[in-house]
Design a protein around this motif. Structure first.
Motif, PDB file in Angstrom:
ATOM      1  N   ARG A 133       0.632  -1.418  -0.176  1.00 22.89           N
ATOM      2  CA  ARG A 133       0.162  -0.109  -0.274  1.00 22.89           C
ATOM      3  C   ARG A 133       0.950   1.496   0.431  1.00 22.89           C
ATOM      4  NH1 ARG A 133      -4.183  -0.955   5.219  1.00 22.89           N
ATOM      5  NH2 ARG A 133      -4.375   1.416   4.116  1.00 22.89           N
ATOM      6  N   ARG A 134       1.988   1.255   0.790  1.00 19.10           N
ATOM      7  CA  ARG A 134       3.392   2.472   1.103  1.00 19.10           C
ATOM      8  C   ARG A 134       3.639   2.453  -0.651  1.00 19.10           C
ATOM      9  NH1 ARG A 134       3.414   7.314   0.970  1.00 19.10           N
ATOM     10  NH2 ARG A 134       5.389   7.495   1.864  1.00 19.10           N
ATOM     11  N   ARG A 176       1.854   2.246  -3.480  1.00 18.17           N
ATOM     12  CA  ARG A 176       1.574   2.767  -4.331  1.00 18.17           C
ATOM     13  C   ARG A 176       1.634   4.312  -4.010  1.00 18.17           C
ATOM     14  NH1 ARG A 176      -1.097  -2.691  -4.088  1.00 18.17           N
ATOM     15  NH2 ARG A 176      -2.377  -2.236  -2.659  1.00 18.17           N
ATOM     16  N   GLU A 192      -0.040   5.679  -0.926  1.00 15.79           N
ATOM     17  CA  GLU A 192      -0.691   5.876  -0.261  1.00 15.79           C
ATOM     18  C   GLU A 192       0.211   5.980   1.549  1.00 15.79           C
ATOM     19  OE1 GLU A 192      -4.540   3.668   2.649  1.00 15.79           O
ATOM     20  OE2 GLU A 192      -3.121   2.504   1.458  1.00 15.79           O
ATOM     21  N   HIS A 250      -2.461   7.608   7.013  1.00 11.13           N
ATOM     22  CA  HIS A 250      -3.599   6.599   6.910  1.00 11.13           C
ATOM     23  C   HIS A 250      -3.662   5.226   7.091  1.00 11.13           C
ATOM     24  CE1 HIS A 250      -5.280   9.661   3.792  1.00 11.13           C
ATOM     25  NE2 HIS A 250      -5.010  10.841   5.098  1.00 11.13           N
ATOM     26  N   LEU A 251      -2.222   4.346   6.943  1.00  8.75           N
ATOM     27  CA  LEU A 251      -1.610   2.998   7.202  1.00  8.75           C
ATOM     28  C   LEU A 251      -2.433   2.825   8.865  1.00  8.75           C
ATOM     29  CD1 LEU A 251       0.744   2.399   5.097  1.00  8.75           C
ATOM     30  CD2 LEU A 251      -1.124   1.862   4.414  1.00  8.75           C
ATOM     31  N   VAL A 271      -9.660  10.200   5.206  1.00 11.19           N
ATOM     32  CA  VAL A 271      -9.314   9.823   3.719  1.00 11.19           C
ATOM     33  C   VAL A 271     -10.105  10.995   4.492  1.00 11.19           C
ATOM     34  CG1 VAL A 271      -8.509   7.930   3.009  1.00 11.19           C
ATOM     35  CG2 VAL A 271     -11.467   8.529   2.930  1.00 11.19           C
ATOM     36  N   ASP A 326       1.023  11.019  -2.990  1.00 11.18           N
ATOM     37  CA  ASP A 326       0.711  10.746  -1.340  1.00 11.18           C
ATOM     38  C   ASP A 326      -0.155  11.971  -1.227  1.00 11.18           C
ATOM     39  OD1 ASP A 326       2.901  12.138  -1.304  1.00 11.18           O
ATOM     40  OD2 ASP A 326       3.095  11.305   1.146  1.00 11.18           O
ATOM     41  N   ASP A 373      -3.969  12.203  -4.611  1.00 15.73           N
ATOM     42  CA  ASP A 373      -4.108  10.796  -4.818  1.00 15.73           C
ATOM     43  C   ASP A 373      -4.581  10.415  -3.641  1.00 15.73           C
ATOM     44  OD1 ASP A 373      -3.307  10.576  -7.868  1.00 15.73           O
ATOM     45  OD2 ASP A 373      -1.551   9.475  -7.312  1.00 15.73           O
ATOM     46  N   TYR A 374      -3.947  11.042  -2.642  1.00 14.76           N
ATOM     47  CA  TYR A 374      -5.040  10.092  -0.873  1.00 14.76           C
ATOM     48  C   TYR A 374      -5.830  11.220  -0.095  1.00 14.76           C
ATOM     49  CZ  TYR A 374      -2.716   6.213  -2.534  1.00 14.76           C
ATOM     50  OH  TYR A 374      -2.651   4.362  -2.877  1.00 14.76           O
TER      51      TYR A 374
END
Length: 291
Positions: A74-75, A77, A79, A83-84, A99, A213, A216-217
């Motif tokens: 996930r990181r 990509r 994120e 958030h993780l 989010v 990051d 996109d997030y």
């Protein structure tokens, strides 16, 4: 991009040192800066192993790497780590994130530093307004310093309002603040000793070029300040004249290159610019207005 070896063959077991090395390689290959530090953070999120513990137990075995492998994917990509983890630190607080809001960042702590410089007497602030409160980070940090103060946080996103209220409860501050859903200062008739805000200030055309990051997030509505990044300041800065109590102070976060334009908006509205305070990186970050 995540390598094919990661997608096809994530490790199933190994040692702490081995997993840090593997995670570092995968994150670095995907363009993540500080890959080793982030691999250690992800290992802590996955298994509760602090960085200090990891340094002394590199040969400790990890029998099931599924949780760590998923976090690395996930990181890689893009994120955000916050958030993780589901939370992050701000000032002296531990805050839940989602989010629905911007992730609190150290740059925004500059507003609290500016406030403390303007009002060093902790008994001098009794009321605080936070416009666009998000996680509640600015309001809660201010209340943690000014223990006689109460506060109001406003955000147009109901999920953000709920998150801020939860953060207030978790940090033992819920008895001194409230949060409401609304558009900026609409329907607020009270006056406050302090008004804080971190409004959207990224020019619309710059958003696609932000780090992934962020772009996109994080919610675009909390980033997009219009064509020149100043749309919300044009609303908020003049509003200070009716929101601030006599002798009150308004402190707004600004972006790169806005250290002349935002103060100019204040002067045009009849406010005095008391300070433009830089963040730890030396960038102008907080404009201080007074009545």
């Amino acid at each position: 991009m995540i390598s094919e070896s990661f997608i096809a063959r994530p490790p199933s077991s190994g040692t702490v040192a081995g997993f840090i090395a593997w995670g570092t390689g995968e994150l670095a290959a995907s363009g993540i800066e500080g890959a080793r530090r982030e691999a250690r953070l992800l290992l802590e999120i996955a298994y509760g192993m602090t960085t200090g513990w990891q340094l002394g137990h590199g040969d400790a075995a990890i029998e099931d790497a599924g949780a760590f492998s998923e976090l690395v994917a996930r990181r890689a990509r893009g994120e955000p780590v916050a958030h993780l983890a589901g939370r992050t630190g701000f000032w002296t607080l531990d805050l839940a994130v989602s989010v629905d809001t911007l992730i609190p960042r150290a740059d925004s702590e500059t507003l609290i530093e500016a406030l403390l410089a303007q009002r060093p007497d902790r008994g001098s602030v009794r009321s605080v307004l936070d416009l666009g409160t998000g996680t509640g980070c600015l309001l809660l940090a201010a209340l943690s310093e000014y223990t006689l103060a109460t506060g109001l946080g406003v955000d147009r996103v109901p999920q953000a309002v709920a998150l801020a209220a939860a953060n207030a409860r978790a940090n033992g501050l819920s008895d001194r603040c409230s949060f409401v859903a609304g558009r900026w200062d609409n329907a607020i008739s009270a006056r406050f000793d302090v008004v804080l805000s971190n409004p959207p200030y990224i020019p619309s055309g710059d958003i696609p070029g932000l780090m992934r990051d962020v772009a996109d997030y994080e919610p675009v509505s909390a980033l997009d300040g219009g064509a020149d990044g100043l749309d919300d300041y044009r609303i908020l800065v003049p509003a200070l004249r009716r929101l601030l109590a006599p002798g009150g102070v308004g402190i707004f976060e600004i972006g790169i290159g806005q250290d002349e334009t935002v103060p100019a908006l204040g002067r045009a509205a009849g406010l005095r610019v008391e300070d433009v305070r830089c963040d730890a990186g030396g960038h102008p970050r907080a404009v201080v207005f007074v009545m």
